[in-house]
Scaffold this motif. Structure first.
Motif, PDB file in Angstrom:
ATOM      1  N   ALA A  39       4.270  -7.845   0.169  1.00 23.70           N
ATOM      2  CA  ALA A  39       4.493  -6.697  -0.721  1.00 23.70           C
ATOM      3  C   ALA A  39       5.945  -6.668  -1.204  1.00 23.70           C
ATOM      4  N   THR A  40       6.873  -6.984  -0.316  1.00 28.30           N
ATOM      5  CA  THR A  40       8.287  -7.026  -0.699  1.00 28.30           C
ATOM      6  C   THR A  40       8.525  -8.117  -1.732  1.00 28.30           C
ATOM      7  N   LEU A  41       7.929  -9.296  -1.508  1.00 35.18           N
ATOM      8  CA  LEU A  41       8.103 -10.396  -2.451  1.00 35.18           C
ATOM      9  C   LEU A  41       7.482 -10.077  -3.810  1.00 35.18           C
ATOM     10  N   ILE A  42       6.323  -9.440  -3.803  1.00 40.04           N
ATOM     11  CA  ILE A  42       5.702  -9.036  -5.069  1.00 40.04           C
ATOM     12  C   ILE A  42       6.588  -7.999  -5.764  1.00 40.04           C
ATOM     13  N   GLY A  43       7.191  -7.100  -4.974  1.00 45.36           N
ATOM     14  CA  GLY A  43       8.118  -6.129  -5.540  1.00 45.36           C
ATOM     15  C   GLY A  43       9.288  -6.804  -6.239  1.00 45.36           C
ATOM     16  N   VAL A  44       9.785  -7.908  -5.661  1.00 46.22           N
ATOM     17  CA  VAL A  44      10.893  -8.648  -6.275  1.00 46.22           C
ATOM     18  C   VAL A  44      10.435  -9.308  -7.571  1.00 46.22           C
ATOM     19  N   ILE A  45       9.293  -9.992  -7.510  1.00 46.00           N
ATOM     20  CA  ILE A  45       8.832 -10.791  -8.655  1.00 46.00           C
ATOM     21  C   ILE A  45       8.290  -9.916  -9.782  1.00 46.00           C
ATOM     22  N   VAL A  46       7.425  -8.968  -9.446  1.00 47.39           N
ATOM     23  CA  VAL A  46       6.731  -8.189 -10.465  1.00 47.39           C
ATOM     24  C   VAL A  46       7.520  -6.951 -10.891  1.00 47.39           C
ATOM     25  N   LEU A  47       8.087  -6.251  -9.912  1.00 45.92           N
ATOM     26  CA  LEU A  47       8.734  -4.976 -10.205  1.00 45.92           C
ATOM     27  C   LEU A  47      10.257  -5.066 -10.277  1.00 45.92           C
ATOM     28  N   ARG A  48      10.787  -6.238 -10.011  1.00 40.60           N
ATOM     29  CA  ARG A  48      12.248  -6.452 -10.020  1.00 40.60           C
ATOM     30  C   ARG A  48      12.960  -5.535  -9.026  1.00 40.60           C
ATOM     31  N   GLN A  49      12.287  -5.249  -7.892  1.00 43.02           N
ATOM     32  CA  GLN A  49      12.883  -4.443  -6.833  1.00 43.02           C
ATOM     33  C   GLN A  49      13.566  -5.385  -5.851  1.00 43.02           C
ATOM     34  N   VAL A  50      14.886  -5.412  -5.890  1.00 42.90           N
ATOM     35  CA  VAL A  50      15.642  -6.326  -5.044  1.00 42.90           C
ATOM     36  C   VAL A  50      15.728  -5.735  -3.634  1.00 42.90           C
ATOM     37  N   PRO A  51      15.318  -6.511  -2.615  1.00 42.03           N
ATOM     38  CA  PRO A  51      15.343  -5.980  -1.251  1.00 42.03           C
ATOM     39  C   PRO A  51      16.782  -5.799  -0.745  1.00 42.03           C
ATOM     40  N   SER A  52      16.949  -4.823   0.121  1.00 43.91           N
ATOM     41  CA  SER A  52      18.248  -4.576   0.736  1.00 43.91           C
ATOM     42  C   SER A  52      18.500  -5.607   1.832  1.00 43.91           C
ATOM     43  N   LEU A  53      19.671  -5.560   2.419  1.00 41.73           N
ATOM     44  CA  LEU A  53      19.997  -6.441   3.539  1.00 41.73           C
ATOM     45  C   LEU A  53      19.051  -6.172   4.711  1.00 41.73           C
ATOM     46  N   THR A  54      18.728  -4.893   4.940  1.00 41.37           N
ATOM     47  CA  THR A  54      17.784  -4.525   6.004  1.00 41.37           C
ATOM     48  C   THR A  54      16.404  -5.122   5.719  1.00 41.37           C
ATOM     49  N   ASP A  55      15.964  -5.060   4.462  1.00 41.64           N
ATOM     50  CA  ASP A  55      14.679  -5.653   4.083  1.00 41.64           C
ATOM     51  C   ASP A  55      14.681  -7.157   4.352  1.00 41.64           C
ATOM     52  N   CYS A  56      15.757  -7.815   3.992  1.00 38.79           N
ATOM     53  CA  CYS A  56      15.858  -9.270   4.213  1.00 38.79           C
ATOM     54  C   CYS A  56      15.817  -9.598   5.698  1.00 38.79           C
ATOM     55  N   LEU A  57      16.483  -8.776   6.515  1.00 38.48           N
ATOM     56  CA  LEU A  57      16.430  -8.972   7.961  1.00 38.48           C
ATOM     57  C   LEU A  57      15.000  -8.771   8.462  1.00 38.48           C
ATOM     58  N   GLY A  58      14.330  -7.750   7.954  1.00 40.63           N
ATOM     59  CA  GLY A  58      12.934  -7.510   8.332  1.00 40.63           C
ATOM     60  C   GLY A  58      12.041  -8.687   7.961  1.00 40.63           C
ATOM     61  N   ILE A  59      12.215  -9.214   6.761  1.00 38.58           N
ATOM     62  CA  ILE A  59      11.445 -10.383   6.321  1.00 38.58           C
ATOM     63  C   ILE A  59      11.691 -11.562   7.253  1.00 38.58           C
ATOM     64  N   ALA A  60      12.953 -11.802   7.575  1.00 36.62           N
ATOM     65  CA  ALA A  60      13.289 -12.924   8.456  1.00 36.62           C
ATOM     66  C   ALA A  60      12.647 -12.762   9.832  1.00 36.62           C
ATOM     67  N   LEU A  61      12.667 -11.537  10.378  1.00 37.62           N
ATOM     68  CA  LEU A  61      12.056 -11.302  11.694  1.00 37.62           C
ATOM     69  C   LEU A  61      10.544 -11.518  11.655  1.00 37.62           C
ATOM     70  N   VAL A  62       9.888 -11.055  10.608  1.00 38.49           N
ATOM     71  CA  VAL A  62       8.441 -11.261  10.493  1.00 38.49           C
ATOM     72  C   VAL A  62       8.119 -12.753  10.437  1.00 38.49           C
ATOM     73  N   VAL A  63       8.847 -13.486   9.625  1.00 35.51           N
ATOM     74  CA  VAL A  63       8.600 -14.928   9.496  1.00 35.51           C
ATOM     75  C   VAL A  63       8.834 -15.630  10.835  1.00 35.51           C
ATOM     76  N   VAL A  64       9.914 -15.275  11.531  1.00 36.18           N
ATOM     77  CA  VAL A  64      10.196 -15.886  12.839  1.00 36.18           C
ATOM     78  C   VAL A  64       9.085 -15.551  13.833  1.00 36.18           C
ATOM     79  N   GLY A  65       8.667 -14.281  13.859  1.00 35.71           N
ATOM     80  CA  GLY A  65       7.608 -13.880  14.786  1.00 35.71           C
ATOM     81  C   GLY A  65       6.307 -14.619  14.536  1.00 35.71           C
ATOM     82  N   VAL A  66       5.906 -14.733  13.292  1.00 33.28           N
ATOM     83  CA  VAL A  66       4.663 -15.446  12.971  1.00 33.28           C
ATOM     84  C   VAL A  66       4.816 -16.933  13.273  1.00 33.28           C
ATOM     85  N   ALA A  67       5.984 -17.500  12.971  1.00 26.43           N
ATOM     86  CA  ALA A  67       6.209 -18.926  13.241  1.00 26.43           C
ATOM     87  C   ALA A  67       6.217 -19.230  14.740  1.00 26.43           C
TER      88      ALA A  67
END
Length: 193
Positions: A158-186
Protein backbone atom coordinates in the motif's frame (compact mmCIF):
# COMPACT_ATOMS: atom_id res chain seq x y z
CA UNK A 1 -18.74 0.30 7.70
CA UNK A 2 -15.68 0.43 9.95
CA UNK A 3 -13.98 2.93 7.64
CA UNK A 4 -17.00 5.24 7.85
CA UNK A 5 -16.32 5.63 11.58
CA UNK A 6 -12.62 4.89 12.18
CA UNK A 7 -9.26 5.88 10.70
CA UNK A 8 -7.95 3.44 8.10
CA UNK A 9 -4.79 2.84 10.14
CA UNK A 10 -6.84 1.51 13.06
CA UNK A 11 -9.00 -0.69 10.82
CA UNK A 12 -5.84 -2.10 9.17
CA UNK A 13 -4.24 -2.73 12.56
CA UNK A 14 -7.29 -4.59 13.86
CA UNK A 15 -7.42 -6.66 10.67
CA UNK A 16 -3.72 -7.48 11.05
CA UNK A 17 -4.18 -8.70 14.66
CA UNK A 18 -5.97 -11.79 13.36
CA UNK A 19 -3.22 -12.59 10.87
CA UNK A 20 -0.68 -12.30 13.69
CA UNK A 21 -2.71 -14.87 15.62
CA UNK A 22 -2.77 -17.23 12.65
CA UNK A 23 0.99 -16.80 12.20
CA UNK A 24 1.63 -17.39 15.91
CA UNK A 25 -0.31 -20.67 15.92
CA UNK A 26 1.99 -22.12 13.26
CA UNK A 27 5.33 -20.89 14.61
CA UNK A 28 7.75 -23.69 15.31
CA UNK A 29 11.09 -21.95 15.86
CA UNK A 30 12.66 -18.97 17.62
CA UNK A 31 13.75 -17.69 14.24
CA UNK A 32 10.15 -17.52 13.05
CA UNK A 33 9.00 -15.85 16.28
CA UNK A 34 11.71 -13.21 15.75
CA UNK A 35 10.69 -12.85 12.09
CA UNK A 36 7.08 -12.27 13.11
CA UNK A 37 8.05 -9.75 15.80
CA UNK A 38 10.17 -7.77 13.32
CA UNK A 39 7.40 -7.79 10.67
CA UNK A 40 4.80 -6.71 13.26
CA UNK A 41 7.04 -3.85 14.45
CA UNK A 42 7.47 -2.68 10.85
CA UNK A 43 3.75 -2.91 10.17
CA UNK A 44 2.92 -0.92 13.30
CA UNK A 45 5.32 1.81 12.15
CA UNK A 46 3.56 1.90 8.78
CA UNK A 47 -0.03 2.05 9.97
CA UNK A 48 0.33 4.73 12.68
CA UNK A 49 -2.41 3.44 14.98
CA UNK A 50 -4.77 5.91 16.64
CA UNK A 51 -7.35 4.28 18.95
CA UNK A 52 -11.04 5.16 18.89
CA UNK A 53 -13.86 4.98 21.41
CA UNK A 54 -16.52 4.39 18.73
CA UNK A 55 -17.98 0.98 19.72
CA UNK A 56 -19.92 0.52 16.47
CA UNK A 57 -16.88 1.25 14.33
CA UNK A 58 -14.75 -1.06 16.49
CA UNK A 59 -17.38 -3.81 16.18
CA UNK A 60 -17.23 -3.63 12.38
CA UNK A 61 -13.42 -3.51 12.39
CA UNK A 62 -13.14 -6.57 14.66
CA UNK A 63 -15.79 -8.40 12.63
CA UNK A 64 -13.76 -7.63 9.50
CA UNK A 65 -10.63 -8.98 11.20
CA UNK A 66 -12.43 -12.16 12.29
CA UNK A 67 -13.77 -12.72 8.78
CA UNK A 68 -10.25 -12.20 7.39
CA UNK A 69 -8.94 -14.91 9.74
CA UNK A 70 -11.77 -17.16 8.52
CA UNK A 71 -10.70 -16.41 4.94
CA UNK A 72 -7.11 -17.44 5.71
CA UNK A 73 -8.03 -20.64 7.55
CA UNK A 74 -10.77 -21.77 5.14
CA UNK A 75 -8.88 -20.59 2.06
CA UNK A 76 -5.83 -22.57 3.15
CA UNK A 77 -7.92 -25.71 3.70
CA UNK A 78 -9.56 -25.34 0.29
CA UNK A 79 -6.21 -24.72 -1.39
CA UNK A 80 -4.80 -27.87 0.22
CA UNK A 81 -7.62 -29.97 -1.28
CA UNK A 82 -6.54 -29.11 -4.81
CA UNK A 83 -9.84 -27.47 -5.77
CA UNK A 84 -8.67 -24.01 -4.75
CA UNK A 85 -9.28 -21.97 -7.88
CA UNK A 86 -12.38 -23.94 -8.90
CA UNK A 87 -13.75 -23.55 -5.38
CA UNK A 88 -12.87 -19.86 -5.50
CA UNK A 89 -14.82 -19.43 -8.74
CA UNK A 90 -17.83 -21.17 -7.21
CA UNK A 91 -17.60 -19.03 -4.06
CA UNK A 92 -17.39 -15.83 -6.14
CA UNK A 93 -20.46 -16.87 -8.17
CA UNK A 94 -22.41 -17.53 -4.96
CA UNK A 95 -21.22 -14.21 -3.47
CA UNK A 96 -22.31 -12.43 -6.66
CA UNK A 97 -25.82 -13.90 -6.35
CA UNK A 98 -26.04 -12.98 -2.65
CA UNK A 99 -24.87 -9.39 -3.18
CA UNK A 100 -26.73 -8.78 -6.45
CA UNK A 101 -30.08 -7.79 -4.89
CA UNK A 102 -28.36 -5.34 -2.54
CA UNK A 103 -25.84 -3.84 -4.95
CA UNK A 104 -27.73 -3.87 -8.24
CA UNK A 105 -29.53 -0.56 -7.71
CA UNK A 106 -26.23 1.08 -6.67
CA UNK A 107 -24.50 -0.28 -9.79
CA UNK A 108 -27.29 0.62 -12.21
CA UNK A 109 -25.76 3.97 -13.30
CA UNK A 110 -22.60 2.15 -14.46
CA UNK A 111 -24.59 0.19 -17.07
CA UNK A 112 -25.48 3.38 -18.92
CA UNK A 113 -21.89 4.72 -18.86
CA UNK A 114 -19.44 2.46 -20.73
CA UNK A 115 -16.47 4.12 -19.03
CA UNK A 116 -17.86 3.33 -15.57
CA UNK A 117 -18.69 -0.23 -16.61
CA UNK A 118 -15.15 -0.85 -17.89
CA UNK A 119 -13.73 0.73 -14.72
CA UNK A 120 -15.97 -1.46 -12.53
CA UNK A 121 -14.91 -4.61 -14.36
CA UNK A 122 -11.25 -3.55 -14.09
CA UNK A 123 -11.57 -2.90 -10.37
CA UNK A 124 -13.30 -6.26 -9.87
CA UNK A 125 -10.58 -8.13 -11.74
CA UNK A 126 -7.70 -6.24 -10.10
CA UNK A 127 -9.10 -6.20 -6.56
CA UNK A 128 -10.70 -9.65 -6.36
CA UNK A 129 -10.01 -12.09 -9.18
CA UNK A 130 -6.24 -11.67 -9.52
CA UNK A 131 -5.43 -11.35 -5.79
CA UNK A 132 -7.64 -14.27 -4.77
CA UNK A 133 -6.18 -16.53 -7.46
CA UNK A 134 -2.69 -15.56 -6.30
CA UNK A 135 -3.76 -16.26 -2.69
CA UNK A 136 -5.00 -19.73 -3.64
CA UNK A 137 -1.77 -20.51 -5.49
CA UNK A 138 0.28 -19.33 -2.50
CA UNK A 139 -1.90 -21.15 0.05
CA UNK A 140 -1.52 -24.40 -1.87
CA UNK A 141 2.28 -24.15 -1.54
CA UNK A 142 2.87 -22.43 1.82
CA UNK A 143 2.05 -23.42 5.39
CA UNK A 144 -0.78 -21.32 6.86
CA UNK A 145 1.57 -19.49 9.27
CA UNK A 146 3.91 -18.52 6.45
CA UNK A 147 1.02 -17.20 4.36
CA UNK A 148 -0.29 -15.21 7.33
CA UNK A 149 3.16 -13.67 7.87
CA UNK A 150 3.39 -12.76 4.19
CA UNK A 151 0.22 -10.72 4.67
CA UNK A 152 2.34 -8.28 6.67
CA UNK A 153 3.53 -7.15 3.24
CA UNK A 154 0.12 -5.55 2.59
CA UNK A 155 0.96 -2.23 4.29
CA UNK A 156 4.27 -2.26 2.40
CA UNK A 157 2.54 -2.69 -0.95
CA UNK A 158 0.00 0.00 0.00
CA UNK A 159 2.88 2.37 0.78
CA UNK A 160 4.56 1.59 -2.54
CA UNK A 161 1.30 2.11 -4.44
CA UNK A 162 0.93 5.41 -2.57
CA UNK A 163 4.37 6.45 -3.87
CA UNK A 164 3.75 5.36 -7.47
CA UNK A 165 0.09 6.23 -7.96
CA UNK A 166 -0.60 8.99 -5.44
CA UNK A 167 2.89 10.53 -5.25
CA UNK A 168 2.80 10.14 -1.45
CA UNK A 169 6.44 10.07 -0.40
CA UNK A 170 6.97 7.91 2.71
CA UNK A 171 8.56 9.43 5.79
CA UNK A 172 11.75 8.12 7.39
CA UNK A 173 9.54 6.19 9.86
CA UNK A 174 7.64 4.64 6.93
CA UNK A 175 10.92 3.59 5.30
CA UNK A 176 12.07 2.02 8.56
CA UNK A 177 8.74 0.18 8.80
CA UNK A 178 9.11 -1.09 5.22
CA UNK A 179 12.64 -2.28 5.94
CA UNK A 180 11.52 -4.13 9.10
CA UNK A 181 8.66 -5.86 7.26
CA UNK A 182 10.97 -6.98 4.46
CA UNK A 183 13.58 -8.26 6.96
CA UNK A 184 10.92 -10.10 8.97
CA UNK A 185 9.45 -11.82 5.92
CA UNK A 186 12.92 -12.63 4.56
CA UNK A 187 13.94 -14.18 7.92
CA UNK A 188 10.92 -16.46 8.11
CA UNK A 189 11.62 -20.08 7.30
CA UNK A 190 8.47 -22.01 6.32
CA UNK A 191 7.82 -25.16 8.32
CA UNK A 192 5.57 -27.98 7.25
CA UNK A 193 2.20 -27.94 9.02
Amino acid sequence: LALDRLPISLVAAIEFVGTIGVALVGLRSRRNVAALAIAVAGTLLLIDIKWSSDPVGLFWAFLNGALFVGYIVLGHRIAQTGIGITGLGTAMAIAFLVVLPVGFSEALPAFSAPQLLVAAIGVGICSSVIPYICDQLAMARLPRASFALMLSLLPLTATLIGVIVLRQVPSLTDCLGIALVVVGVAMHKPAQE
